[in-house]
Write an enzyme that holds these catalytic residues in place. Structure first.
Site, short mmCIF file in Angstrom:
data_model
loop_
_atom_site.label_atom_id
_atom_site.label_comp_id
_atom_site.label_asym_id
_atom_site.label_seq_id
_atom_site.Cartn_x
_atom_site.Cartn_y
_atom_site.Cartn_z
N GLY A 16 47.17 -2.17 -6.72
CA GLY A 16 47.44 -3.51 -6.18
C GLY A 16 48.74 -4.09 -6.74
O GLY A 16 49.52 -4.70 -6.01
N CYS A 43 43.31 4.76 -10.18
CA CYS A 43 43.27 5.69 -9.05
C CYS A 43 44.07 6.96 -9.33
O CYS A 43 43.57 8.07 -9.19
CB CYS A 43 43.81 4.98 -7.80
SG CYS A 43 44.01 6.08 -6.40
N CYS A 48 40.50 8.25 -8.35
CA CYS A 48 40.50 8.94 -7.04
C CYS A 48 41.24 10.27 -7.03
O CYS A 48 40.72 11.27 -6.56
CB CYS A 48 41.15 8.05 -5.98
SG CYS A 48 40.89 6.30 -6.17
N LYS A 51 39.96 13.06 -9.55
CA LYS A 51 38.58 13.37 -9.12
C LYS A 51 38.61 14.25 -7.87
O LYS A 51 37.88 15.23 -7.76
CB LYS A 51 37.84 12.06 -8.86
CG LYS A 51 36.39 12.17 -8.44
CD LYS A 51 36.16 12.34 -6.96
CE LYS A 51 36.90 11.43 -6.06
NZ LYS A 51 36.53 10.03 -6.11
N TYR A 99 55.42 6.54 -9.19
CA TYR A 99 55.10 5.10 -9.25
C TYR A 99 56.19 4.34 -10.00
O TYR A 99 56.60 3.25 -9.62
CB TYR A 99 53.72 4.88 -9.88
CG TYR A 99 52.63 4.84 -8.83
CD1 TYR A 99 52.11 3.64 -8.38
CD2 TYR A 99 52.17 6.01 -8.26
CE1 TYR A 99 51.14 3.59 -7.40
CE2 TYR A 99 51.19 5.98 -7.27
CZ TYR A 99 50.68 4.77 -6.85
OH TYR A 99 49.73 4.74 -5.87
N ALA A 115 50.93 -7.80 -21.65
CA ALA A 115 51.32 -9.20 -21.39
C ALA A 115 50.11 -10.10 -21.57
O ALA A 115 49.00 -9.73 -21.17
CB ALA A 115 51.86 -9.33 -19.97
N GLY A 175 23.49 6.37 -10.86
CA GLY A 175 23.20 6.89 -9.51
C GLY A 175 24.20 6.37 -8.49
O GLY A 175 23.91 6.31 -7.31
N TYR A 177 28.61 5.94 -7.24
CA TYR A 177 29.71 6.80 -6.78
C TYR A 177 30.06 7.87 -7.83
O TYR A 177 30.11 9.05 -7.54
CB TYR A 177 30.98 5.97 -6.60
CG TYR A 177 31.13 5.19 -5.33
CD1 TYR A 177 31.97 5.64 -4.32
CD2 TYR A 177 30.51 3.95 -5.16
CE1 TYR A 177 32.18 4.90 -3.17
CE2 TYR A 177 30.72 3.20 -4.01
CZ TYR A 177 31.55 3.68 -3.02
OH TYR A 177 31.76 2.94 -1.90
N GLU A 181 29.41 11.99 -7.69
CA GLU A 181 30.61 12.82 -7.50
C GLU A 181 30.74 13.82 -8.65
O GLU A 181 30.94 15.02 -8.43
CB GLU A 181 31.86 11.93 -7.41
CG GLU A 181 31.91 11.15 -6.10
CD GLU A 181 33.17 10.31 -5.94
OE1 GLU A 181 33.86 10.05 -6.95
OE2 GLU A 181 33.47 9.92 -4.79
N ARG A 198 17.94 5.49 -13.02
CA ARG A 198 16.79 4.61 -13.26
C ARG A 198 16.05 4.25 -11.97
O ARG A 198 14.92 3.78 -12.02
CB ARG A 198 17.26 3.33 -13.95
CG ARG A 198 18.23 2.49 -13.14
CD ARG A 198 18.68 1.29 -13.94
NE ARG A 198 19.66 0.48 -13.22
CZ ARG A 198 20.22 -0.61 -13.72
NH1 ARG A 198 19.92 -1.01 -14.93
NH2 ARG A 198 21.11 -1.29 -13.02
N THR A 309 40.73 1.51 -3.99
CA THR A 309 42.19 1.46 -4.00
C THR A 309 42.78 0.84 -2.73
O THR A 309 43.62 -0.06 -2.81
CB THR A 309 42.74 2.89 -4.20
OG1 THR A 309 42.37 3.30 -5.51
CG2 THR A 309 44.25 2.95 -4.05
N ALA A 339 34.29 6.59 1.29
CA ALA A 339 33.70 7.93 1.21
C ALA A 339 33.26 8.18 -0.22
O ALA A 339 33.88 7.70 -1.16
CB ALA A 339 34.71 8.98 1.63
N HIS A 434 34.01 20.72 20.85
CA HIS A 434 32.95 21.68 20.57
C HIS A 434 33.50 22.96 19.96
O HIS A 434 34.56 23.41 20.39
CB HIS A 434 32.23 22.00 21.89
CG HIS A 434 31.01 22.84 21.70
ND1 HIS A 434 29.87 22.37 21.08
CD2 HIS A 434 30.77 24.13 22.02
CE1 HIS A 434 28.96 23.34 21.06
NE2 HIS A 434 29.48 24.42 21.61
N GLU A 439 31.23 15.94 17.12
CA GLU A 439 30.82 15.73 18.51
C GLU A 439 29.43 15.11 18.60
O GLU A 439 29.07 14.50 19.60
CB GLU A 439 30.88 17.03 19.32
CG GLU A 439 29.81 18.04 18.95
CD GLU A 439 29.88 19.32 19.80
OE1 GLU A 439 30.06 19.22 21.01
OE2 GLU A 439 29.75 20.41 19.20
#
Ligand code: NDP
Length: 454
Positions: A16, A43, A48, A51, A99, A115, A175, A177, A181, A198, A309, A339, A434, A439
Site C-alpha cells: 500500500g 507480501c 504471498c 509462499k 521496489y 518513523a 485453521g 489461510y 497453505e 480449535r 495485497t 484464493a 471442453h 466449463e
C-alpha cells in the site's frame, strides 16, 4: 519556501505504501517514505510471493506421482530445502531491489529507518524531525500467537521462510489461510505434518460447503486434529512435545503458530496525535481512510479491513489520487476475490450462501463435486468442487466458490464477470471449453436446497 518538507510522507514501504508513493509522486507531490525493515513489505518478503514459490515446489511432488499413470517413470527425485531457500532468497532480494528502484525512479526520498509521530504533521526519524502536509500510515501487520507455557518455541510464518533446514515433522496450529497453505506445502516437501485447529472445520468465514469440502480433502494429505486446543509445549533437547487440553500430545521438530496477524501499530508515537486504534491495534479510519487527524491517513493491514495485497494497493492508490488529483472515489469491498493456495487451491468471490441468506436475499444454489479428467489416469484421489449462488430476483451470480487446480487463476476472470453484473443466464449462454473444470460453471442446472442462517 514550502511550508512542509514533503507533501506526503508515507510510513511503511510495503504494497500500500509504495503504491501511494508512486501515484502521489506521479501527480507532482514531493514524497518521502520511511521503511525500517524490507522494501515490498509482508507480501514480497514473508508472504504471498515466497509462499507461492514454496507452493510451486510442493506441487512437483504431486506431478511426479501423477506422471506414472501417464507412462512416465521418474527415479531418484529428491527435494533439497537449501536449494529452494537459496533460490527463493535470491528472487526476494531481486524484488526488494525493484521496489526500491520504483521509489528512486519516482524521486521519492527514502529513509531506511523507523518513523514515529511527533504531531499530526511531524515524524521523527533518527532524531531528526520531518514535516509533511499529509502522512500515510502503511505499516502492515505482524504474526500474532497466544501465550502459554512453552509458547517461546513457536515459529511464526516469518520464521518459516528463514528456516535453514526442513524439519522432519511439524505441528501447525490454526485453521486459517496460513495454516492450510503451509500444511499443504510442508506435507508435500516431505515433512510429517499435523494441523491442529480449535474448530470443527477449517477456514472459518468461507462458504460452509467449501469448508466441508476442503476439510475432507486436506484430511487426505496430512493429519488433521480438529476441536483441539494447545495446553503447553515442552522441549527436550530440541525435540518438542505439544500437549493438548484433551491430554493427548504430539512430538515434533517444529511448531508453527498460524493463529492470525495483528496491525503493527505499536511504538509509532500515536499518543502524540489524536489517532485512535481498535482493540486489535487497527487504526480507525473513515471511508476515505482518514484518521482522527485530518492530515493523517492509513491503509492496508494497519487498518484491518481485508488483509490482502491487492486491497492495500487499491486503498493506497485511492488515498494518493484523492489527495493530489482531487479524484475522490469510494473503495468498494464488494466482490473482492481471493484464493487460498492450499492443495487443491481454493478461489472465492462474492457472498457465501449463509451471507446471502442472512442478507434476506432469495437465492438459488448450484453446486457440484467433480473428479478431474487428469485423475482418471493419475489415480489421485482428489476431487474438485464448484458452487454458484444466484439472486433469484435479478438472476445475478452473487457468489462463486471453487476448490480445484489453479482456482485463483479461474476465479479472477469470474470476478470481472460478476462485477459487470453477470447473470446465471449469461453463464448458461456461454459456451464451455471442453474438457476443463471451468466449463462446469456454465453447465450447472440442478439447484440445491438452502442452508439455514444462524
Ligand atoms: P486467519 O485469521 O486466516 O486464521 C487464524 C486462525 O487461527 C483461525 O483458524 C483461528 O481460529 C485461529 N486462532 C486464532 N486465535 C487462536 C488461539 N488463541 N488459539 C488457537 N487458534 C487460534 O489468519 P492467518 O494468520 O492464517 O492469516 C492472516 C491473514 O493474512 C488472512 O486473514 C488473510 O487476510 C491474509 N493471508 C492471505 C493469503 C492469501 O491471500 N492466499 C495467504 C495468507 C494470509 P478461529 O477460526 O476459530 O478464529
Amino acid at each position: 519556501m514550502a511550508e512542509y518538507d514533503f507533501d506526503l510522507f508515507v510510513i511503511g514501504a510495503g504494497s500500500g505504501g509504495v503504491r501511494a508513493c508512486r501515484i502521489a509522486a506521479n501527480l507532482g507531490a514531493r514524497v518521502g517514505v520511511a521503511e525500517e525493515r524490507y522494501f515490498g513489505g509482508t507480501c514480497v518478503n514473508v508472504g504471498c510471493v515466497p509462499k507461492k514459490l514454496f507452493s510451486y515446489a510442493a506441487h512437483y511432488r504431486d506431478d511426479f506421482q501423477d506422471s506414472a499413470g501417464f507412462g512416465w517413470s521418474i527415479q531418484g527425485a529428491r527435494f533439497d530445502w537449501q536449494k529452494l531457500k537459496e533460490n527463493k532468497d535470491n528472487e526476494i532480494n531481486r524484488l526488494n531491489g525493484i521496489y526500491k528502484a520504483i521509489l528512486d525512479n519516482n524521486n521519492v526520498t527514502v529513509f531506511q529507518s523507523r518513523a514515529r509521530f511527533k504531531s499530526a504533521h511531524e515524524v521523527e526519524i533518527d532524531g531528526k524531525v520531518i514535516t509533511a502536509k499529509y502522512i500515510l500510515i502503511a505499516v502492515g501487520g505482524w504474526p500474532w500467537a497466544p501465550e502459554y507455557e512453552g509458547s517461546q518455541y513457536l515459529l511464526n510464518s516469518n520464521d518459516i521462510f528463514a528456516m535453514e533446514s526442513l524439519p522432519e515433522s511439524m505441528v501447525i496450529i490454526g485453521g486459517g489461510y496460513i495454516a492450510v497453505e503451509f500444511a499443504s506445502i510442508f506435507t508435500r516437501l516431505g515433512c510429517e505434518t499435523t494441523l491442529v485447529y480449535r474448530g470443527n472445520k477449517l477456514l472459518r468465514g468461507f462458504d460452509e460447503d467449501v469448508r466441508d469440502f476442503i476439510t475432507a480433502e486436506l484430511g487426505k494429505d496430512f493429519t488433521l486434529k480438529l476441536d483441539t486446543d494447545v495446553k503447553k509445549i515442552t522441549n527436550n533437547n530440541n525435540q518438542l512435545t505439544v500437549h493438548f487440553k484433551d491430554e493427548s500430545q504430539i512430538e515434533c521438530q517444529a511448531v508453527l503458530s498460524a493463529t492470525g496477524r495483528k496491525p503493527m501499530t505499536a511504538d509509532l508515537g500515536l499518543e502524540n496525535t489524536a489517532i485512535k486504534t481498535s482493540k486489535s491495534g487497527a487504526i480507525i479510519v473513515t471511508d476515505e481512510f482518514c484518521t482522527d487527524e485530518p492530515s493523517v491517513y492509513a491503509v492496508g493491514d494497519a487498518i484491518d479491513r481485508i488483509a490482502l495485497t491487492p486491497v492495500a494497493l487499491a486503498e493506497g492508490q485511492l488515498v494518493a489520487r484523492a489527495l493530489f488529483s482531487g479524484e475522490s472515489r469510494a473503495m468498494s469491498y464488494k466482490n473482492v476475490p481471493s484464493a487460498v493456495f492450499c492443495h487443491p487451491n481454493l478461489g472465492t468471490v462474492g457472498l457465501t450462501e449463509i451471507e446471502a441468506v442472512e442478507a434476506k436475499l432469495d437465492v438459488d444454489v448450484y453446486m457440484a463435486s467433480v473428479r478431474q479428467l487428469k485423475h482418471t489416469l493419475s489415480g489421485r484421489n482428489e476431487m474438485s468442487f464448484i458452487k454458484l449462488i444466484v439472486d433469484k430476483v435479478s438472476d445475478r451470480v452473487i457468489g462463486l466458490h471453487m476448490a480445484g487446480p489453479d482456482a485463483g487463476e479461474l476465479v479472477q476472470g469470474f470476478a470481472v464477470a460478476m462485477n459487470s453484473g453477470a447473470t446465471k443466464a449469461d453463464f448458461d449462454n456461454t459456451i464451455g471449453i471442453h474438457p476443463t473444470l471451468a466449463e462446469e460453471f456454465v453447465t450447472m442446472r440442478t439447484k440445491r436446497k438452502l442452508h439455514k442462517a444462524n
